[in-house]
Design an enzyme around this catalytic site. Structure first.
Site, PDB file in Angstrom:
ATOM      1  N   ARG A   1       0.818  -1.225   0.000  1.00 39.76           N
ATOM      2  CA  ARG A   1       0.000   0.000   0.000  1.00 39.76           C
ATOM      3  C   ARG A   1       0.848   1.269   0.000  1.00 39.76           C
ATOM      4  NH1 ARG A   1      -3.223  -2.226   3.919  1.00 39.76           N
ATOM      5  NH2 ARG A   1      -5.386  -2.531   3.311  1.00 39.76           N
TER       6      ARG A   1
ATOM      7  N   ARG B   1      11.648   0.454   8.444  1.00 41.05           N
ATOM      8  CA  ARG B   1      12.251   0.044   9.709  1.00 41.05           C
ATOM      9  C   ARG B   1      13.766   0.126   9.564  1.00 41.05           C
ATOM     10  NH1 ARG B   1       8.140   0.798  11.789  1.00 41.05           N
ATOM     11  NH2 ARG B   1       6.827  -0.596  13.015  1.00 41.05           N
TER      12      ARG B   1
ATOM     13  N   ASP C   1      14.211   8.156   8.358  1.00 41.57           N
ATOM     14  CA  ASP C   1      13.236   8.430   9.428  1.00 41.57           C
ATOM     15  C   ASP C   1      13.313   7.341  10.497  1.00 41.57           C
ATOM     16  OD1 ASP C   1      11.001   9.954  10.522  1.00 41.57           O
ATOM     17  OD2 ASP C   1       9.743   8.236  10.008  1.00 41.57           O
TER      18      ASP C   1
ATOM     19  N   GLU D   1      16.524   2.831  17.778  1.00 36.63           N
ATOM     20  CA  GLU D   1      15.876   4.116  18.110  1.00 36.63           C
ATOM     21  C   GLU D   1      15.652   4.237  19.615  1.00 36.63           C
ATOM     22  OE1 GLU D   1      12.316   4.225  15.751  1.00 36.63           O
ATOM     23  OE2 GLU D   1      13.449   3.921  13.912  1.00 36.63           O
TER      24      GLU D   1
ATOM     25  N   HIS E   1      11.515   9.203  13.423  1.00 38.42           N
ATOM     26  CA  HIS E   1      10.422   8.238  13.217  1.00 38.42           C
ATOM     27  C   HIS E   1       9.059   8.949  13.276  1.00 38.42           C
ATOM     28  CE1 HIS E   1       9.140   3.768  13.734  1.00 38.42           C
ATOM     29  NE2 HIS E   1       8.204   4.458  13.090  1.00 38.42           N
TER      30      HIS E   1
HETATM   31  C1  8YV Z   1       4.196   4.729  14.238  1.00 38.67           C
HETATM   32  C2  8YV Z   1       4.929   2.769  12.744  1.00 38.67           C
HETATM   33  O1  8YV Z   1       5.209   5.663  14.331  1.00 38.67           O
HETATM   34  O2  8YV Z   1       2.994   1.998  11.651  1.00 38.67           O
HETATM   35  C3  8YV Z   1       4.068   1.715  12.156  1.00 38.67           C
HETATM   36  O3  8YV Z   1       4.489   0.559  12.202  1.00 38.67           O
HETATM   37  O4  8YV Z   1       6.060   2.560  13.030  1.00 38.67           O
HETATM   38  C4  8YV Z   1       4.379   4.124  12.906  1.00 38.67           C
HETATM   39  O5  8YV Z   1       3.242   4.365  12.189  1.00 38.67           O
HETATM   40  C5  8YV Z   1       4.108   3.975  15.494  1.00 38.67           C
HETATM   41  O6  8YV Z   1       3.390   2.808  15.472  1.00 38.67           O
HETATM   42  C6  8YV Z   1       3.563   4.891  16.571  1.00 38.67           C
HETATM   43  O7  8YV Z   1       4.434   4.962  17.561  1.00 38.67           O
END
Ligand code: 8YV
Length: 307
Positions: free
Chosen positions: A147, A225, A249, A254, A272
């Site tokens: 997506r 990631r 990002d 992290e 992130h």
């Molecule tokens: C968010 C993410 O930053 O969707 C994900 O897997 O890493 C991000 O959308 C996170 O889940 C919120 O802290």
């Protein structure tokens, strides 16, 4: 106490609603064993997930509601074995994340972040910033054409880039743009954008060989990631001039960012935040709540993972 809230959700009204509507235990440090026995659902995010050990410590767990789409930090094998349902927030963050990929690409190519620091430091008074490069006419390679990857394709096409991609299989109707490996993709593009899932299958996938293939004029962008990139080899490739630039990002550990990356002014480094828009986060929070409410009512989850 039956629902474990692992982290605060944004915007604040989402967390407020969660605290008002559900029987919540807010995780701070250790969860007392008597509380752990009673937890039936967990609210977590992409980064925190729920590890094997953490999941094992919750014997009554039946459902995990993830504020995000990444499930690499969740032990899905155990979830499946124990019949624990998992819901994520697909769709509602696609635009935000894809826009961030474009923003990072533009920022690196046009030296936006660097230029901002340049003006603030008064360096303009001594001379002009060096030249950037135009995206129009360049080729982007998208690693992971789900997506988010497809939306990145649309956005980068809109600025005049040619789009190539790799994934497990070609997308019907887009066979010509398919490359069968990340290496082939890196050889054929100037900007490589990572939009693949994290986890063991993609760990360290983008290594020095691929970065070398991207080349001294190439740009690596990562909104997926940190684990997908071999961060040590990324540093070596940048320092050796084998790779031109990176806009990141996400990182391996992290919120730790290696000093070798921080030292390079041309890199763009963000904390992130690809899904961190008010609209996306509100919609993600709503889905977390609605999935949880469906579970508590004994109804089908809205956006379950097919385990
Ligand atoms: C968010 C993410 O930053 O969707 C994900 O897997 O890493 C991000 O959308 C996170 O889940 C919120 O802290």
């Amino acid at each position: 106490m039956s629902i474990l809230l692992r982290s605060t959700l944004q915007p604040p009204e989402i967390t407020k609603e969660i605290l008002e509507r559900f029987d919540i235990y807010r995780e701070e440090k250790e969860i007392p064993p008597e509380v752990a026995q009673q937890i039936t659902a967990v609210i977590t995010n992409g980064g925190l997930g729920l590890s094997s050990e953490e999941m094992r410590a919750l014997p009554a767990l039946q459902m995990i509601s993830v504020y995000g789409v990444g499930t690499d930090a969740i032990d899905l094998v155990q979830a499946k074995e124990r019949g624990i349902q998992v819901a994520t927030t697909p769709g509602v963050l696609t635009n935000a994340v894809a826009e961030m990929a474009l923003a990072l690409t533009l920022s690196a190519a046009r030296r936006v972040a660097e230029g901002d620091r340049y003006v603030r430091a008064g360096q303009w008074l001594q001379g002009n910033l060096g030249l950037g490069w135009t995206l129009f006419g360049e080729t982007v390679g998208i690693l992971g054409y789900g997506r988010i990857g497809k939306r990145i394709g649309e956005l980068t096409r809109a600025v005049g880039m040619k789009v190539l991609y790799t994934d497990l299989h070609p997308t019907p109707g887009e066979e010509e743009a398919f490359r069968s490996s990340p290496l082939e993709l890196a050889r054929d593009c100037r900007v490589l954008i990572i939009a693949a899932e994290g986890g063991e299958k993609t760990r360290g996938l983008v290594n020095r060989t691929i970065l070398k293939a991207l080349g001294p004029d190439g740009l690596l962008v990562n909104i997926a990631r940190g684990s997908v990139v071999n961060q040590h080899e990324l540093i070596l490739a940048l320092e050796a001039g084998e790779l031109g630039c990176a806009a990141l990002d996400v990182f391996a550990n992290e919120p730790q960012v290696p000093k070798e990356l921080i030292a390079q002014q041309k890199l763009v480094l963000t904390p992130h935040v690809a899904s961190a828009t008010i609209d996306a986060r509100r919609a993600m929070g709503r889905l977390v709540i609605d999935n949880l409410a469906a579970f508590l009512d004994g109804k089908a989850l809205l956006t379950p993972l097919n385990l």
